[in-house]
Design a protein around this motif. Structure first.
Motif, PDB file in Angstrom:
ATOM      1  N   ARG A   1       0.928  -1.185  -0.105  1.00 10.92           N
ATOM      2  CA  ARG A   1      -0.116   0.008   0.008  1.00 10.92           C
ATOM      3  C   ARG A   1       0.881   1.194  -0.239  1.00 10.92           C
ATOM      4  NH1 ARG A   1      -4.968  -1.524   3.792  1.00 10.92           N
ATOM      5  NH2 ARG A   1      -5.357  -3.827   2.858  1.00 10.92           N
ATOM      6  N   MET A   2       0.584   2.165  -0.954  1.00 10.96           N
ATOM      7  CA  MET A   2       1.433   3.350  -1.144  1.00 10.96           C
ATOM      8  C   MET A   2       0.809   4.187  -0.056  1.00 10.96           C
ATOM      9  SD  MET A   2       3.104   2.110  -3.332  1.00 10.96           S
ATOM     10  CE  MET A   2       4.313   3.304  -3.576  1.00 10.96           C
ATOM     11  N   VAL A   3       1.860   4.786   0.814  1.00  8.53           N
ATOM     12  CA  VAL A   3       1.584   5.687   1.997  1.00  8.53           C
ATOM     13  C   VAL A   3       2.438   6.785   2.055  1.00  8.53           C
ATOM     14  CG1 VAL A   3       0.237   3.734   3.282  1.00  8.53           C
ATOM     15  CG2 VAL A   3       2.787   4.132   3.730  1.00  8.53           C
ATOM     16  N   ASN A   4       2.191   7.596   2.930  1.00 11.28           N
ATOM     17  CA  ASN A   4       3.200   8.683   3.235  1.00 11.28           C
ATOM     18  C   ASN A   4       3.073   8.919   4.713  1.00 11.28           C
ATOM     19  OD1 ASN A   4       4.974  10.885   3.219  1.00 11.28           O
ATOM     20  ND2 ASN A   4       3.657  12.360   2.371  1.00 11.28           N
ATOM     21  N   LEU A   5       3.669   8.099   5.517  1.00  9.41           N
ATOM     22  CA  LEU A   5       3.492   7.875   6.932  1.00  9.41           C
ATOM     23  C   LEU A   5       4.730   8.647   7.641  1.00  9.41           C
ATOM     24  CD1 LEU A   5       1.896   4.620   7.481  1.00  9.41           C
ATOM     25  CD2 LEU A   5       0.747   6.652   7.567  1.00  9.41           C
ATOM     26  N   ALA A   6       4.615   9.597   8.537  1.00 10.86           N
ATOM     27  CA  ALA A   6       5.613  10.014   9.402  1.00 10.86           C
ATOM     28  C   ALA A   6       6.048   8.861  10.533  1.00 10.86           C
ATOM     29  CB  ALA A   6       5.425  11.220  10.055  1.00 10.86           C
ATOM     30  N   ALA A   7       7.264   8.376  10.572  1.00 18.05           N
ATOM     31  CA  ALA A   7       7.849   7.629  11.355  1.00 18.05           C
ATOM     32  C   ALA A   7       9.164   7.863  11.939  1.00 18.05           C
ATOM     33  CB  ALA A   7       7.780   6.216  10.574  1.00 18.05           C
ATOM     34  N   SER A   8       9.724   6.994  12.629  1.00 20.86           N
ATOM     35  CA  SER A   8      10.720   6.985  13.207  1.00 20.86           C
ATOM     36  C   SER A   8      11.586   5.628  13.368  1.00 20.86           C
ATOM     37  CB  SER A   8      10.869   7.671  14.830  1.00 20.86           C
ATOM     38  OG  SER A   8      10.337   7.033  15.793  1.00 20.86           O
ATOM     39  N   LEU A   9      13.047   5.655  13.170  1.00 22.17           N
ATOM     40  CA  LEU A   9      13.734   4.423  13.082  1.00 22.17           C
ATOM     41  C   LEU A   9      14.744   4.424  14.353  1.00 22.17           C
ATOM     42  CD1 LEU A   9      14.266   3.949   9.375  1.00 22.17           C
ATOM     43  CD2 LEU A   9      12.902   2.428  10.729  1.00 22.17           C
TER      44      LEU A   9
ATOM     45  N   GLY B   1      19.195   0.499  21.430  1.00 25.51           N
ATOM     46  CA  GLY B   1      20.113   1.514  22.441  1.00 25.51           C
ATOM     47  C   GLY B   1      20.450   2.653  21.742  1.00 25.51           C
ATOM     48  N   ALA B   2      20.010   2.903  20.606  1.00 21.52           N
ATOM     49  CA  ALA B   2      20.703   4.129  19.826  1.00 21.52           C
ATOM     50  C   ALA B   2      19.563   5.263  19.829  1.00 21.52           C
ATOM     51  CB  ALA B   2      21.274   3.855  18.642  1.00 21.52           C
ATOM     52  N   ALA B   3      19.962   6.423  19.280  1.00 18.58           N
ATOM     53  CA  ALA B   3      19.280   7.593  18.997  1.00 18.58           C
ATOM     54  C   ALA B   3      18.156   7.190  17.868  1.00 18.58           C
ATOM     55  CB  ALA B   3      20.158   8.659  18.607  1.00 18.58           C
ATOM     56  N   VAL B   4      17.020   7.885  17.911  1.00 15.04           N
ATOM     57  CA  VAL B   4      16.073   7.886  16.969  1.00 15.04           C
ATOM     58  C   VAL B   4      15.990   8.735  15.897  1.00 15.04           C
ATOM     59  CG1 VAL B   4      13.562   8.554  16.754  1.00 15.04           C
ATOM     60  CG2 VAL B   4      14.462   7.276  18.842  1.00 15.04           C
ATOM     61  N   ALA B   5      16.013   8.224  14.781  1.00 22.08           N
ATOM     62  CA  ALA B   5      16.025   9.267  13.512  1.00 22.08           C
ATOM     63  C   ALA B   5      14.708   9.261  12.875  1.00 22.08           C
ATOM     64  CB  ALA B   5      17.008   8.335  12.499  1.00 22.08           C
ATOM     65  N   ASP B   6      14.003  10.320  12.140  1.00 22.27           N
ATOM     66  CA  ASP B   6      12.988  10.452  11.469  1.00 22.27           C
ATOM     67  C   ASP B   6      13.003   9.702  10.254  1.00 22.27           C
ATOM     68  OD1 ASP B   6      11.826  12.195  13.687  1.00 22.27           O
ATOM     69  OD2 ASP B   6      12.534  14.110  12.504  1.00 22.27           O
ATOM     70  N   ALA B   7      11.901   9.318   9.834  1.00 24.57           N
ATOM     71  CA  ALA B   7      11.608   8.423   8.659  1.00 24.57           C
ATOM     72  C   ALA B   7      10.415   8.936   7.959  1.00 24.57           C
ATOM     73  CB  ALA B   7      12.005   6.912   8.831  1.00 24.57           C
ATOM     74  N   GLU B   8      10.316   8.658   6.628  1.00 20.36           N
ATOM     75  CA  GLU B   8       9.045   8.703   6.118  1.00 20.36           C
ATOM     76  C   GLU B   8       8.598   7.361   5.275  1.00 20.36           C
ATOM     77  OE1 GLU B   8       8.401  12.052   3.714  1.00 20.36           O
ATOM     78  OE2 GLU B   8       9.874  13.364   4.626  1.00 20.36           O
ATOM     79  N   VAL B   9       7.864   6.527   5.748  1.00 21.03           N
ATOM     80  CA  VAL B   9       7.399   5.379   5.144  1.00 21.03           C
ATOM     81  C   VAL B   9       6.590   5.611   3.929  1.00 21.03           C
ATOM     82  CG1 VAL B   9       5.794   3.244   5.478  1.00 21.03           C
ATOM     83  CG2 VAL B   9       7.421   4.367   7.617  1.00 21.03           C
ATOM     84  N   ARG B  10       7.096   5.082   3.094  1.00 21.39           N
ATOM     85  CA  ARG B  10       6.407   5.383   1.512  1.00 21.39           C
ATOM     86  C   ARG B  10       5.481   4.143   0.869  1.00 21.39           C
ATOM     87  NH1 ARG B  10       6.624  10.575   0.997  1.00 21.39           N
ATOM     88  NH2 ARG B  10       8.789  11.345   1.139  1.00 21.39           N
ATOM     89  N   ASN B  11       5.771   3.080   1.499  1.00 24.95           N
ATOM     90  CA  ASN B  11       4.886   1.937   1.050  1.00 24.95           C
ATOM     91  C   ASN B  11       4.950   0.703   2.288  1.00 24.95           C
ATOM     92  OD1 ASN B  11       6.593  -0.468   0.650  1.00 24.95           O
ATOM     93  ND2 ASN B  11       7.055   0.613  -1.570  1.00 24.95           N
ATOM     94  N   LEU B  12       3.684   0.010   2.381  1.00 25.28           N
ATOM     95  CA  LEU B  12       3.772  -0.718   3.549  1.00 25.28           C
ATOM     96  C   LEU B  12       2.941  -2.030   3.146  1.00 25.28           C
ATOM     97  CD1 LEU B  12       4.083  -0.600   6.831  1.00 25.28           C
ATOM     98  CD2 LEU B  12       1.733   0.453   6.790  1.00 25.28           C
ATOM     99  N   SER B  13       3.350  -3.000   3.847  1.00 28.44           N
ATOM    100  CA  SER B  13       2.708  -4.406   3.565  1.00 28.44           C
ATOM    101  C   SER B  13       2.876  -5.058   4.827  1.00 28.44           C
ATOM    102  CB  SER B  13       3.261  -5.293   2.543  1.00 28.44           C
ATOM    103  OG  SER B  13       4.530  -5.775   2.915  1.00 28.44           O
TER     104      SER B  13
ATOM    105  N   LEU C   1      -2.557  -3.498   9.408  1.00 31.45           N
ATOM    106  CA  LEU C   1      -2.238  -2.488   8.336  1.00 31.45           C
ATOM    107  C   LEU C   1      -3.336  -1.678   7.760  1.00 31.45           C
ATOM    108  CD1 LEU C   1      -0.307  -2.358   5.941  1.00 31.45           C
ATOM    109  CD2 LEU C   1      -1.525  -4.267   4.786  1.00 31.45           C
ATOM    110  N   ASP C   2      -4.515  -2.266   7.772  1.00 33.57           N
ATOM    111  CA  ASP C   2      -5.888  -1.581   7.598  1.00 33.57           C
ATOM    112  C   ASP C   2      -6.106  -0.497   8.453  1.00 33.57           C
ATOM    113  OD1 ASP C   2      -6.410  -3.588   5.638  1.00 33.57           O
ATOM    114  OD2 ASP C   2      -7.684  -4.674   6.707  1.00 33.57           O
ATOM    115  N   GLN C   3      -5.829  -0.538   9.710  1.00 34.04           N
ATOM    116  CA  GLN C   3      -5.900   0.807  10.636  1.00 34.04           C
ATOM    117  C   GLN C   3      -4.646   1.675  10.042  1.00 34.04           C
ATOM    118  OE1 GLN C   3      -3.802   0.402  14.149  1.00 34.04           O
ATOM    119  NE2 GLN C   3      -4.236   2.697  14.528  1.00 34.04           N
TER     120      GLN C   3
END
Length: 127
Positions: free
Chosen positions: A30-38, A42-54, A107-109
């Motif tokens: 599913r093509m999405v545009n979700l703000a996320a973090s990776l 034990g390490a620092a958090v980095a911002d990410a943008e999820v572009r597709n999801l299954s 995934l649906d949610q």
């Protein structure tokens, strides 16, 4: 000029691109545009943008240096951190596989909760 009726009873539906399982993939994406973090354990958090999801994984863009085989946690709004592994990396994009596949309901949610109705009166007051 005819007067418009109030739009209070109009139901807005968002559209979501769904790509069927192909190219050796096990599930639809599913093509999405979700703000996320990776985050590495034990390490620092980095911002990410999820572009597709299954249910099996996702593709994201981030500035964090990544390597195939690396273990991370993905944090999406409303869902506990999900363990995943980097499968491929190319020019700021990376593909990830979930350690435990997402449940279809999750995934649906995630892919319906982010849809929003168009803003009301976006082009100014009605005349």
């Amino acid at each position: 000029m005819t007067a418009r009726k109030p739009a209070e009873n109009i139901m807005y539906k968002g559209q979501l691109a769904v790509l069927p399982a192909a190219e050796g993939r096990r599930t639809e994406r599913r093509m999405v545009n979700l703000a996320a973090s990776l985050r590495e354990p034990g390490a620092a958090v980095a911002d990410a943008e999820v572009r597709n999801l299954s249910t099996e994984g996702f593709m994201a863009e981030c500035d964090m240096p990544l390597e195939a085989g690396q273990s991370l946690f993905l944090k999406l709004p409303g869902v506990e951190a999900l363990s995943c592994t980097v499968v491929w990396v190319d020019s700021g994009k990376a593909g990830f596989e979930f350690t435990t596949p997402l449940h279809q309901a999750t995934l649906d949610q995630l892919t319906t909760a982010t849809r929003k109705a168009p803003p009301r009166n976006h082009f100014g007051p009605r005349r």
